[in-house]
Write a protein that holds these residues in place. Structure first.
Motif, mmCIF file in Angstrom:
data_model
loop_
_atom_site.group_PDB
_atom_site.id
_atom_site.type_symbol
_atom_site.label_atom_id
_atom_site.label_comp_id
_atom_site.label_asym_id
_atom_site.label_seq_id
_atom_site.Cartn_x
_atom_site.Cartn_y
_atom_site.Cartn_z
ATOM 1 N N LEU A 1 -13.264 -15.296 37.537
ATOM 2 C CA LEU A 1 -14.275 -15.141 38.586
ATOM 3 C C LEU A 1 -14.949 -16.461 38.944
ATOM 4 O O LEU A 1 -15.804 -16.499 39.832
ATOM 5 C CB LEU A 1 -15.332 -14.116 38.152
ATOM 6 N N GLN A 2 -14.577 -17.520 38.240
ATOM 7 C CA GLN A 2 -15.126 -18.863 38.475
ATOM 8 C C GLN A 2 -16.648 -18.869 38.355
ATOM 9 O O GLN A 2 -17.368 -19.356 39.225
ATOM 10 C CB GLN A 2 -14.679 -19.391 39.844
ATOM 11 N N ILE A 3 -17.119 -18.292 37.251
ATOM 12 C CA ILE A 3 -18.543 -18.286 36.938
ATOM 13 C C ILE A 3 -18.722 -18.838 35.532
ATOM 14 O O ILE A 3 -17.750 -19.016 34.792
ATOM 15 C CB ILE A 3 -19.151 -16.869 37.033
ATOM 16 N N SER A 4 -19.977 -19.114 35.168
ATOM 17 C CA SER A 4 -20.207 -19.738 33.857
ATOM 18 C C SER A 4 -21.274 -19.036 33.029
ATOM 19 O O SER A 4 -21.620 -19.506 31.952
ATOM 20 C CB SER A 4 -20.601 -21.213 34.044
ATOM 21 N N SER A 5 -21.817 -17.929 33.529
ATOM 22 C CA SER A 5 -22.870 -17.258 32.777
ATOM 23 C C SER A 5 -22.894 -15.773 33.085
ATOM 24 O O SER A 5 -22.379 -15.317 34.119
ATOM 25 C CB SER A 5 -24.237 -17.858 33.118
ATOM 26 N N GLN A 6 -23.538 -15.015 32.189
ATOM 27 C CA GLN A 6 -23.696 -13.586 32.420
ATOM 28 C C GLN A 6 -24.654 -13.331 33.576
ATOM 29 O O GLN A 6 -24.564 -12.302 34.241
ATOM 30 C CB GLN A 6 -24.200 -12.890 31.154
ATOM 31 N N GLY A 7 -25.558 -14.281 33.834
ATOM 32 C CA GLY A 7 -26.452 -14.148 34.977
ATOM 33 C C GLY A 7 -25.679 -14.103 36.287
ATOM 34 O O GLY A 7 -25.981 -13.308 37.180
#
Length: 224
Positions: free
Chosen positions: A204-210
């Motif tokens: 998903l190209q994200i870096s945090s649960q936020g």
């Protein structure tokens, strides 16, 4: 605040007396998607015994570190929430929430309220008999609502990148389960859960649960 829940339909607000700003957070925003991660909702739509219960008794092990809590629930400003969970018939559950902003309910206060449960239960069944008819205009999702909507949301956001197992991992992570608790439910090792989480973030190209939570809510809003 009083909400009614029925299977996979969006909850109905039966009563609240919030000022405009509070109502936006407590009712309007809640009904747009966060309710799917609310322990009271999750408990009410599953087979359960009617009772008075504290939120923290229903919540998973990492609920207070979850992004649902940090990004949504913290906006309510509540110190504690307890709720009378009542079955009013036809598989409709009503949750009558008692809330406090400055301190938790003491053990004595909880016992006193619990002593009223039989009365509250009887009154609720009589007052909200036939409530199921109010859900008629709320279409149902196919299959369990939470799992189905998470799957639909991340098919939209991730362009079908996530596997069924990764979708399950997302569900438990967003609800506030630790890797250990998730692994126990799914029958896999905590380390495997962490690997799945890293793969989900990469896909998903994200870096945090936020960021995961934000995408989840945005997608749910579009699907609602």
């Amino acid at each position: 605040m009083i909400f009614a829940y029925y299977e996979d339909r969006k909850p109905i607000d039966l009563y609240d007396d919030f000022p405009k700003v509070k109502r936006r957070v407590m009712v309007d925003d809640y009904q747009e998607g966060p309710y799917l991660l609310d322990p009271f909702y999750l408990h009410s739509v599953a087979p359960t015994d009617p009772r008075l219960v504290r939120l923290r008794e229903l919540a998973p092990d990492r609920f207070y570190q979850s992004e649902y809590f940090r990004n949504y629930y913290v906006q309510t400003g509540l110190a504690e929430e307890i709720g009378f969970i009542v079955d009013v018939g036809d598989d409709v559950s009503v949750v009558i929430s008692a809330m406090r902003e400055h301190k938790v309910f003491s053990a004595r206060e909880f016992r006193d309220l619990n002593a009223l449960f039989a009365f509250v239960n009887a009154c609720s069944k009589r007052h909200w008999k036939g409530l199921i008819s109010r859900f008629a205009d709320r279409p149902a999702a196919e299959g369990p609502r939470l799992s189905k909507l998470i799957e639909q949301a991340f098919q939209s956001v991730g362009r079908n990148l996530l596997t069924p197992r990764e979708t399950e991992i997302v569900e438990y992570a967003l609800k506030g389960h630790s890797a250990e608790a998730t692994g126990k439910v799914l029958g896999i090792a905590p380390g495997t859960v962490r690997i799945h989480r890293r793969n989900i973030y990469a896909k998903l190209q994200i870096s945090s649960q936020g960021e995961l939570f934000s995408r989840f809510i945005s997608a749910l809003t579009e699907l609602s």
